[in-house]
Design an enzyme around this catalytic site. Sequence first.
Site, PDB file in Angstrom:
ATOM      1  CB  ILE A 151      15.718  28.689 -85.779  1.00 52.93           C
ATOM      2  CG1 ILE A 151      15.992  29.205 -87.203  1.00 52.93           C
ATOM      3  CG2 ILE A 151      16.693  27.573 -85.414  1.00 52.93           C
ATOM      4  CD1 ILE A 151      17.366  29.818 -87.387  1.00 52.93           C
ATOM      5  CG  PHE A 204      17.432  32.011 -83.041  1.00 58.18           C
ATOM      6  CD1 PHE A 204      18.136  30.833 -83.247  1.00 58.18           C
ATOM      7  CD2 PHE A 204      17.717  33.111 -83.837  1.00 58.18           C
ATOM      8  CE1 PHE A 204      19.116  30.750 -84.225  1.00 58.18           C
ATOM      9  CE2 PHE A 204      18.700  33.042 -84.820  1.00 58.18           C
ATOM     10  CZ  PHE A 204      19.397  31.849 -85.025  1.00 58.18           C
ATOM     11  CG  ASP A 205      12.457  27.543 -78.716  1.00 60.94           C
ATOM     12  OD1 ASP A 205      11.709  28.175 -77.959  1.00 60.94           O
ATOM     13  OD2 ASP A 205      12.851  26.384 -78.486  1.00 60.94           O
ATOM     14  CG  LEU A 206      15.637  30.918 -74.123  1.00 62.06           C
ATOM     15  CD1 LEU A 206      16.981  31.482 -74.554  1.00 62.06           C
ATOM     16  CD2 LEU A 206      14.981  31.824 -73.072  1.00 62.06           C
ATOM     17  CG  ASP A 207      13.773  27.019 -72.416  1.00 61.60           C
ATOM     18  OD1 ASP A 207      14.758  27.704 -72.098  1.00 61.60           O
ATOM     19  OD2 ASP A 207      12.690  27.041 -71.811  1.00 61.60           O
TER      20      ASP A 207
END
Length: 212
Positions: free
Chosen positions: A162, A6-9
């Site tokens: 994602i 997963f991307d964060l921002d």
Amino acid sequence: MDAIYFDLDGTLTDPKLGITRSIQYALQKLDHHTIPTADELTWCIGPPLRASFVQLLGGDHAADRAVALYRERFSDIGLYENGVYDGISEVLTSLCASGHRLFVATSKAHVFADRIIDHFGLRSHFERVFGAELDGTRADKSHLLEYALKETSVDPAKTLMIGDRSHDMVGAKNNGMKGIGVLYGYGSRDELLEAGAHHICATPGAILGCIT
């Protein structure tokens, strides 16, 4: 899928206030001639920070100084001007219960990403948080994912990325992974599809329907 990154921002959390205010702070400290509004700076959410400052400043002559000034505010204040998207915790809980291995892969420096994940109580969902070094090493999503895949010993063909921006989809494609783009962050449908997204999700809950 065996593993999901997963991307964060713009994917797990909405960091708009913290990022845009810290960029404005850096530009003000540099006496930049114009200070964009928060809405005018949303394009900076996701891509590597230094590259955004190069574009904002019209060259790289002061980009390193701008990054240092940004971190001056972000490390104490901007980090927490942030919030987890509604529905994300439930999605992560469901994926973990289904046996998926979950990781974070962000262009943000990992020292900040780790603090954000801990602050919002997301640590239990993730095996590891992958981010850039403070000197910019692995800020490029393709390089970051290449490193993360080696570290976790997973088959890229059984792995998802994602995220909400083109960099996430390009990074996935360059590493033989599938990409899922989310629209509740800061990228557009066209941006994500053109970058190679296999699925597009309008809400966090829709992610579950795209994962087998």
